[in-house]
Motif scaffolding. Structure first.
Motif, PDB file in Angstrom:
ATOM      1  N   THR A 165       0.829  -1.207   0.000  1.00 33.41           N
ATOM      2  CA  THR A 165       0.000   0.000   0.000  1.00 33.41           C
ATOM      3  C   THR A 165       0.864   1.259   0.000  1.00 33.41           C
ATOM      4  O   THR A 165       0.591   2.218  -0.715  1.00 33.41           O
ATOM      5  N   LEU A 168       2.392   1.817  -3.327  1.00 36.07           N
ATOM      6  CA  LEU A 168       1.446   2.302  -4.333  1.00 36.07           C
ATOM      7  C   LEU A 168       1.429   3.834  -4.367  1.00 36.07           C
ATOM      8  O   LEU A 168       1.146   4.441  -5.397  1.00 36.07           O
ATOM      9  N   SER A 169       1.790   4.437  -3.218  1.00 39.20           N
ATOM     10  CA  SER A 169       1.768   5.915  -3.176  1.00 39.20           C
ATOM     11  C   SER A 169       3.075   6.523  -3.693  1.00 39.20           C
ATOM     12  O   SER A 169       3.204   7.736  -3.798  1.00 39.20           O
ATOM     13  N   CYS A 171       4.878   7.478  -6.550  1.00 40.46           N
ATOM     14  CA  CYS A 171       4.466   7.561  -7.957  1.00 40.46           C
ATOM     15  C   CYS A 171       5.622   7.893  -8.901  1.00 40.46           C
ATOM     16  O   CYS A 171       5.404   8.209 -10.059  1.00 40.46           O
ATOM     17  N   ARG A 198       4.606   0.034 -10.901  1.00 39.73           N
ATOM     18  CA  ARG A 198       3.763  -0.423  -9.785  1.00 39.73           C
ATOM     19  C   ARG A 198       2.776  -1.523 -10.167  1.00 39.73           C
ATOM     20  O   ARG A 198       2.090  -2.058  -9.304  1.00 39.73           O
ATOM     21  N   SER A 199       2.741  -1.870 -11.477  1.00 38.09           N
ATOM     22  CA  SER A 199       1.868  -2.993 -11.881  1.00 38.09           C
ATOM     23  C   SER A 199       2.319  -4.284 -11.198  1.00 38.09           C
ATOM     24  O   SER A 199       1.534  -5.211 -11.010  1.00 38.09           O
ATOM     25  N   LEU A 201       2.927  -4.706  -8.203  1.00 43.58           N
ATOM     26  CA  LEU A 201       2.313  -4.837  -6.870  1.00 43.58           C
ATOM     27  C   LEU A 201       1.051  -5.691  -6.935  1.00 43.58           C
ATOM     28  O   LEU A 201       0.585  -6.201  -5.928  1.00 43.58           O
ATOM     29  N   LEU A 242      -1.697  -6.569  -4.030  1.00 42.10           N
ATOM     30  CA  LEU A 242      -2.927  -5.784  -4.183  1.00 42.10           C
ATOM     31  C   LEU A 242      -3.707  -6.347  -5.366  1.00 42.10           C
ATOM     32  O   LEU A 242      -3.158  -7.034  -6.217  1.00 42.10           O
ATOM     33  N   THR A 247      -4.751  -1.020  -8.074  1.00 34.64           N
ATOM     34  CA  THR A 247      -3.651  -0.296  -8.743  1.00 34.64           C
ATOM     35  C   THR A 247      -4.183   0.534  -9.900  1.00 34.64           C
ATOM     36  O   THR A 247      -3.807   1.694 -10.069  1.00 34.64           O
ATOM     37  N   GLN A 250      -5.812   3.638  -8.673  1.00 32.49           N
ATOM     38  CA  GLN A 250      -4.797   4.609  -8.232  1.00 32.49           C
ATOM     39  C   GLN A 250      -4.209   5.359  -9.435  1.00 32.49           C
ATOM     40  O   GLN A 250      -4.091   6.573  -9.419  1.00 32.49           O
TER      41      GLN A 250
END
Length: 642
Positions: A165, A168-169, A171, A198-199, A201, A242, A247, A250
């Motif tokens: 999580t 994910l932030s 960027c 981030r894919s 994740l 996740l 994702t 986001q």
């Protein structure tokens, strides 16, 4: 040194414990090797195996010949990777490329033959990596892995390992720049790509494979260059991944937020421009540049190309920073086909540093960022030089009101004293030494001012930035909304500067040796023999060091000793001639061709007479990245018969 055996035993014990549960069958050698590879031990061992070389090797005139079929001009410096078990890493592997159609017809390079190469440069959250050069081909054989540390700086150093999580932030994309180096060592920017990592994740077992389509730069920013196969893996593995919905949501939210900020800024900029034009109708021909196009053809606010950049221990003074920027080669963005138009391309900093060349805007943006880092109030100026040619340079405003112009392409500094047009003719006006004619606007990472003085001529320009009747400011809040920090924007973060990859002594020797061969061959064609004077060559060194010191620090020293040494080296009745010249590239043949175009230098190289002795000395000064200043001095002494 590394206790390899101990580490291998630990891993094997662990693997056997994990894998050999009662229902498991026997483990094969492959499984064990895989376990070692997964933990990076094999790679570590390979990196640590170094061959001990003789320290005095640097004195040799040329570097040993590599056995591969292309010359690795910048051998990768393999540092020991300290994997911190409390940090999360993203392991990015580049597993070859395909569809680089421009190289479809290229023949296989023969062993021993130098060929063009591709190099991939990466930047992610203050970490920089460079792949091994691979020969250019339709399917280039990239096989490289990069370990990128993912850590939220705002949480502090001692915080726990980031979970999915938190990641994910984060960027920041992975910025990838593909460089092509031709057989003469000339570089070209092939592609610049921002990888959304981030894919991974949301990937099944924390591993995902992506095919990245690279698009060209400048006029070719809509054309595909090729495809890279990339494998992303989180290390250590995530406890829980996740879902793809999270994702994707986001990413959509971030895109919407950025787009909205950019839309609002555009609305504000239009309104601001209308107000500016209402001051004076002639303002529409002034060079007020609010947006500029980057290498991918995306329009970005000019303020986003500048931000304070600290060079760590690589540069000591602002003047040295100016010298470094001027040692990066100048090259205008290429246009396909004729025409006098200029292709606009303001490069992102990573692309500029990796190609080690760029236009005057790239130089000015970098110099302004470095001067801001040194704590000066610096701005990039957009205006024109003689004959109305658009140009950019840097200005700094001192606390005592001193205004200094910095020319980013040469490193020269000029004090600006404005002419007062209302003075009576008897008053002597300062003579402008700088090449600039008009100035339309100035900007840095926080401020943007458009020149609204009656004339936009630089010589009458007053830099009182608080006077809104002279400079129309843009709202600082508006700029902040689209320029980092403070914006989740599409603007790439700045990479840190890297130390030089060039060995100055070895390179100096190489170029000097090549120049000696070129001079001897040239004289042979003219029917002249060549005798080198080693002592005279060595005596030229102090002069070259003094020239560079003058360029980088603005002080001149050691000239008396040099003159004295030359007088001693040249006997009575002999004549001495010397010709120094400066380059920012390391191509001896190109330098020699340039030297021959100068009548003074040609006179020395083709000198005829009695007891002619020739000398040449090369001194390479390495600056951060792959920038370098190369000083060459040709000299001769001969008996004056006349």
């Amino acid at each position: 040194q590394m206790d390899v055996h101990g580490r291998i035993r630990e891993v094997l014990a662990e693997t056997i414990r994990e894998e050999l549960a009662p229902e498991h069958q026997q483990l094969s050698t492959e499984d064990l090797i895989k376990a070692l590879r997964q933990r990076g031990i094999i790679d570590d061992v390979m990196k640590e195996i170094k061959f001990v070389t003789d320290v005095n090797e640097k004195e040799r005139t040329s570097a040993p010949k590599p056995s591969t079929h292309f010359v690795d001009r910048e051998p990768p410096i393999l540092k020991k990777t300290n994997i911190d078990p409390t940090r999360r890493y993203l392991y990015l592997q580049v597993l070859g490329g395909k569809a680089f159609l421009e190289h479809l017809q290229e023949p296989e390079p023969l062993p021993g033959q130098i060929c063009s190469t591709f190099t991939l440069c990466l930047h992610f959250r203050n970490q920089r990596f460079r792949s091994k050069p691979v020969p250019c081909a339709c399917e280039p054989d990239f096989q490289d892995g990069f370990l990128l540390e993912v850590h939220k700086d705002s949480l502090g150093d001692g915080s726990k390992m980031v979970d999915a999580t938190t990641m994910l932030s984060i960027c920041d994309p992975v910025h990838m720049v593909l460089i092509k180096t031709d057989t003469f060592g000339e570089t070209t920017l092939v592609a610049s790509y921002f990888l959304e990592w981030r894919s991974v994740l949301a990937a099944e077992n924390g591993i995902t494979n992506v095919a990245v389509e690279l698009l060209g730069v400048g006029t070719e920013s809509k054309v595909s260059v090729g495809v890279l196969n990339i494998r992303l893996e989180m290390y250590p593995q995530l406890n829980k991944t996740l879902s793809p919905e999270i994702t994707n949501t986001q990413f959509t939210l971030e895109r919407q937020k950025t787009a909205e900020k950019e839309r609002l800024f555009l609305v504000y900029a239009k309104q601001w421009w209308r107000e500016y034009l209402q001051i004076r109708p002639t303002h529409n021909v002034r060079l007020v540049k609010i947006f500029a196009q980057d290498e991918n053809g995306a329009k970005r606010p000019v303020c986003s190309y500048v931000r304070p950049l600290r060079a760590g221990r690589l540069l000591d003074t602002a003047r040295q920073a100016a010298r470094f920027v001027s040692a990066v080669a100048y090259e205008r963005a290429a246009l396909i086909g004729g025409g006098s138009g200029k292709q606009e391309q303001w490069c992102s900093l990573l692309a500029f540093l990796c190609t080690n060349k760029g236009d005057c805007e790239d130089h000015a943006n970098l110099l302004c960022s470095l001067l801001l880092g040194f704590g000066l109030e610096a701005f990039v100026c957009v205006g024109t030089k003689a004959k109305g040619v658009p140009h950019t340079w840097v200005v700094t405003c001192g606390t005592d009101g001193t205004v200094t112009f910095w020319e980013s392409l040469t490193g020269h500094r000029y004090i600006h004293r404005p002419i007062n047009p209302d003075d009576p003719p008897a008053v002597e006006q300062p003579k402008a030494l700088y090449p600039y004619r008009t100035i339309g606007c100035i900007f840095n990472h926080q401020k943007f001012f458009a020149n609204c003085q009656p004339s936009d001529a630089v010589e009458v320009c007053v830099f009182d930035l608080h006077d809104e009747s002279k400079w129309k400011p843009m709202s600082g809040e508006a700029i902040k909304s689209v320029c980092p920090p403070g914006s989740t924007s599409s603007v790439p973060p700045f990479p840190p500067l890297c130390a030089s990859t060039i060995d100055a002594a070895v390179t100096s020797n190489e170029i000097e040796l090549q120049l000696r061969i070129l001079v001897s061959e040239h004289r042979k064609d003219l029917g002249l023999s060549t005798v080198w004077d080693e002592q005279l060559s060595y005596v030229l060194s102090p002069a070259l060091a003094a020239y560079e010191l003058e360029r980088s620090a603005g002080v001149c020293a050691g000239n008396e000793e040099f003159q004295d040494a030359v007088r001693r080296a040249v006997p009575d009745g002999h004549t001495f001639k010397g010709f120094p010249i400066h380059f920012v590239h390391r191509n001896a043949r190109r330098a020699f061709a340039t030297c021959l175009r100068s009548p003074f230098c040609e006179e020395i190289i083709c000198c005829r007479g009695d007891q002619v002795r020739l000398a040449v000395r090369v001194r390479v000064f390495a600056y951060p990245e792959s920038a370098c200043a190369v000083w060459i001095m040709f000299a001769c002494k001969y008996r004056s018969v006349l």
